[in-house]
Design a protein around this motif. Structure first.
Motif, short mmCIF file in Angstrom:
data_model
loop_
_atom_site.label_atom_id
_atom_site.label_comp_id
_atom_site.label_asym_id
_atom_site.label_seq_id
_atom_site.Cartn_x
_atom_site.Cartn_y
_atom_site.Cartn_z
N UNK A 66 0.76 -1.26 -0.01
CA UNK A 66 0.05 0.12 -0.01
C UNK A 66 0.68 1.26 0.10
N UNK A 67 2.12 1.39 0.74
CA UNK A 67 2.90 2.43 0.64
C UNK A 67 3.33 2.76 -0.70
N UNK A 68 3.85 1.49 -1.43
CA UNK A 68 4.55 1.81 -2.63
C UNK A 68 3.21 2.14 -3.65
N UNK A 69 2.15 1.64 -4.07
CA UNK A 69 1.58 2.05 -4.99
C UNK A 69 0.59 3.40 -4.49
N UNK A 70 0.59 3.73 -3.23
CA UNK A 70 -0.05 4.90 -2.59
C UNK A 70 1.00 6.03 -2.82
N UNK A 71 2.28 6.04 -2.86
CA UNK A 71 3.21 6.78 -3.31
C UNK A 71 3.30 7.11 -4.76
N UNK A 72 3.15 6.13 -5.63
CA UNK A 72 2.67 6.52 -6.95
C UNK A 72 1.56 7.56 -7.15
N UNK A 73 0.74 7.47 -6.57
CA UNK A 73 -0.49 8.38 -6.62
C UNK A 73 -0.13 9.83 -5.97
N UNK A 74 0.23 9.64 -4.72
CA UNK A 74 0.69 10.93 -4.12
C UNK A 74 1.67 11.71 -4.86
N UNK A 75 2.36 11.24 -5.42
CA UNK A 75 3.36 12.06 -6.15
C UNK A 75 2.99 12.88 -7.11
N UNK A 76 1.94 12.70 -7.62
CA UNK A 76 1.14 13.75 -8.69
C UNK A 76 0.68 14.96 -8.12
N UNK A 77 0.31 14.83 -6.71
CA UNK A 77 -0.40 16.06 -6.13
C UNK A 77 0.57 17.26 -5.88
N UNK A 78 1.87 17.04 -5.63
CA UNK A 78 2.73 17.97 -5.71
C UNK A 78 3.26 18.51 -7.05
N UNK A 79 3.19 17.53 -7.75
CA UNK A 79 3.70 17.88 -9.26
C UNK A 79 2.77 18.73 -9.86
N UNK A 80 1.47 18.73 -9.63
CA UNK A 80 0.30 19.53 -10.23
C UNK A 80 0.46 20.87 -9.46
N UNK A 81 0.48 20.75 -8.18
CA UNK A 81 0.16 22.02 -7.48
C UNK A 81 1.31 22.93 -7.41
N UNK A 82 2.18 22.29 -7.31
CA UNK A 82 3.79 23.20 -7.10
C UNK A 82 4.76 22.92 -7.86
N UNK A 83 4.56 22.05 -8.93
CA UNK A 83 5.56 21.71 -9.98
C UNK A 83 6.89 21.09 -9.26
N UNK A 84 6.76 20.34 -8.13
CA UNK A 84 7.76 19.66 -7.61
C UNK A 84 7.10 18.18 -7.37
N UNK A 85 7.48 17.26 -8.14
CA UNK A 85 7.06 16.04 -7.91
C UNK A 85 7.63 15.09 -6.84
N UNK A 86 6.72 14.58 -6.15
CA UNK A 86 6.93 13.94 -4.87
C UNK A 86 7.75 12.57 -5.05
N UNK A 87 7.42 11.98 -6.38
CA UNK A 87 8.00 10.83 -6.90
C UNK A 87 8.48 10.83 -8.23
N UNK A 88 9.62 10.12 -8.47
CA UNK A 88 10.21 10.24 -9.61
C UNK A 88 9.24 9.89 -10.88
N UNK A 89 8.48 8.95 -10.91
CA UNK A 89 7.40 8.69 -11.98
C UNK A 89 6.40 9.73 -12.09
N UNK A 90 6.40 10.89 -11.07
CA UNK A 90 5.56 11.98 -11.27
C UNK A 90 6.09 13.27 -12.07
N UNK A 91 7.44 13.04 -12.27
CA UNK A 91 7.91 14.34 -12.84
C UNK A 91 7.43 14.60 -14.32
#
Length: 501
Positions: A66-91
């Motif tokens: 759950x931590x792993x695939x949850x992080x894939x989702x969460x990384x998109x939030x900062x990528x969209x809001x502040x242009x700072x991907x929280x996870x490499x795949x969200x870059x």
């Protein structure tokens, strides 16, 4: 038992109260990790690994997954809001997602990411449930020579598909294999590379390597590069996309799901490769190519679907062959072993409740992600205001306590400090530590099957080319080396990661 009976067993296991609670905790923590830049799922899973040792095996694996695939989702939030991907795949999501936010359309961008992630995760879970059993049956026919060739193929393909220098990645794998040989010889018991330290006779502790290389080293790197985060945008409104948006995201979600499901099983950064490839495909076939990089919703929906599908299907080689596709899966191998379970094709027959319970929990986790994340966007935004200098002491303390509590041995604490510094030095030298961890985990398996095959064949090395499966895998391994070495192929590999940049 047919597939339906297996799924009934899986859902009955996954719906146990403790498993649902830890699945919830895993996806919630994973989303938070994805939101906070500079931590990442690999470091988090490594540091939380010690506290799961007291859990039931299926509960521990459900939480870590759950931590792993949850992080894939969460990384998109900062990528969209502040242009700072929280996870490499969200870059790649930041390219168009943040532009949409600047235009006041952060809500539709976040919704497109959520819809794509849920659909892709659900489809990929079905693919995992359907594909895993027949692959496990095939894997049971593998002999030592075949497994040696398979592990070698996985290591080489992880180099060919990774970004960055193939030579450095190969060196990191070799170093990881070398570290994996520390301890007593598997057949003779002779000490190897122990340097007179009795603590090393049992080998280097996996948790110490993982926490040091991915926890402490990342903290050192983030402290060096710490800078003020971009200013947060205003409140997020109008979450539901318009009718036009919904029509535009259907195709990218379907294509991204297919790409991610296929690329997720590949060794290396399959989820990262999937998101960048999806973006490149959508840009190539779009009739609105000029909008890409300026707020095209397809540039959000496609990559987010791809990386979440890849996150789910990356469990296929782990559960069927016992081979990790990337560092987080290597940590999952460690979790299996610590709980007394040998990952591989026998899991499906020896631990059916664990196997199918883990698969069923992924669907539950995807539902929880949708129900949790859009209502909690305000909380994630507030978390972004926490300074890293406040976060890192708590992270270090947690890592040290968790590692020490495994055996109450101060040597393990010194080990995470050593590997933390080593990881930081490697990063400064342009070497990614991920291949090292793959080599460390797979090295003993590589050595064991090599020596077992030679013992069975009485020292005849031709056993590796006379068995059809082994010969075919070695041929593919050689082909992957050629692909990694050719300059034209190497340039094309990098273009996939920079497409649209």
């Amino acid at each position: 038992m047919d597939l339906l009976d297996n799924l009934v067993l899986g859902f009955s296991t996954a719906f146990l109260l403790q498993n649902v609670l830890y699945c919830f905790a895993g996806v919630l923590l994973g989303t938070a990790v994805g939101v906070l830049p500079g931590i990442g799922p690999t470091a988090t899973v490594a540091m939380l690994l010690p506290i799961t040792f007291g859990f039931e095996p299926v509960t521990a694996l459900i939480m870590l997954a759950g931590i792993y695939y949850g992080a894939q989702y969460g990384g998109s939030t900062t990528a969209i809001l502040i242009n700072l991907p929280g996870e490499s795949s969200a870059a790649v999501t930041a390219l168009d997602g943040h532009e949409m936010a600047r235009q006041g359309r952060a809500g539709p961008a976040l919704a497109a990411a959520a819809i794509g992630s849920f659909f892709a995760g659900t489809v990929a879970t079905v693919v995992l449930a359907v594909a895993a059993p027949p692959l496990a049956e095939i894997a049971l026919r593998f002999g030592p020579a075949d497994y040696f060739a398979l592990v070698l193929f996985g290591l080489i393909v992880s180099i060919a598909l990774a970004r960055g220098s193939a030579l450095k990645a190969l060196a990191m794998i070799a170093l990881g294999i070398l570290l994996g040989t520390v301890g007593q010889d598997i057949y003779t018991g002779t000490p190897r590379f122990v340097l007179g330290q009795r603590e090393l006779y049992g080998g280097i502790d996996f948790v110490s390597v993982a926490v040091g290389m991915f926890g402490i080293a990342e903290i050192l790197r983030n402290l060096e590069n710490e800078r003020d985060r971009p200013a947060l945008l205003g409140g997020v409104t109008n979450l539901w996309p318009t009718g036009e948006d919904r029509r535009r995201i259907v195709g990218p979600i379907l294509r991204g799901t297919g790409l991610g499901a296929a690329l997720g099983v590949l060794p290396g950064g399959g989820h990262v490769l999937a998101s960048f490839t999806s973006y490149a495909v959508e840009k190539r076939i779009s009739k609105r190519r000029a909008e890409f990089g300026r707020g095209a919703i397809e540039g959000v929906a496609g990559p987010e679907s791809a990386n979440n599908a890849a996150a789910q299907t990356s469990f296929i080689p782990l559960l069927t062959l016992g081979l990790p596709a990337h560092p987080v899966m290597a940590l999952m191998v460690g979790a299996f072993i610590v709980h007394g379970i040998t990952p591989g094709p026998n899991v499906i027959t020896e631990e059916p409740a664990l196997f199918w319970g883990l698969i069923a929990s992924m669907w539950i986790g995807n539902v929880l992600l949708v129900l949790l994340n859009l209502p909690l966007i305000g909380i994630w935004v507030r978390m972004l205001r926490i300074p890293y200098r406040v976060l890192f002491p708590m992270i270090v303390l947690f890592a040290v306590i968790g590692t020490y509590s495994l055996a109450f041995n101060a040597f393990d604490v010194y080990a995470i400090a050593f590997f933390g510094v080593l990881g930081y030095v490697l990063i400064k030298c342009g070497c990614e530590p991920a291949p090292l961890l793959l080599g460390f985990v797979l090295g003993p398996l590589l050595e064991e099957n090599l020596r077992r095959a030679l013992i069975i064949s009485r020292g005849d090395p031709s056993v590796f080319v006379t068995r059809p499966i082994s010969a075919a895998l070695l041929f593919l391994t050689l082909s992957a080396l050629v692909v990694a070495a050719l300059p034209a192929i190497r340039r094309r590999r990098e273009e996939v990661f920079t497409e649209g940049g």
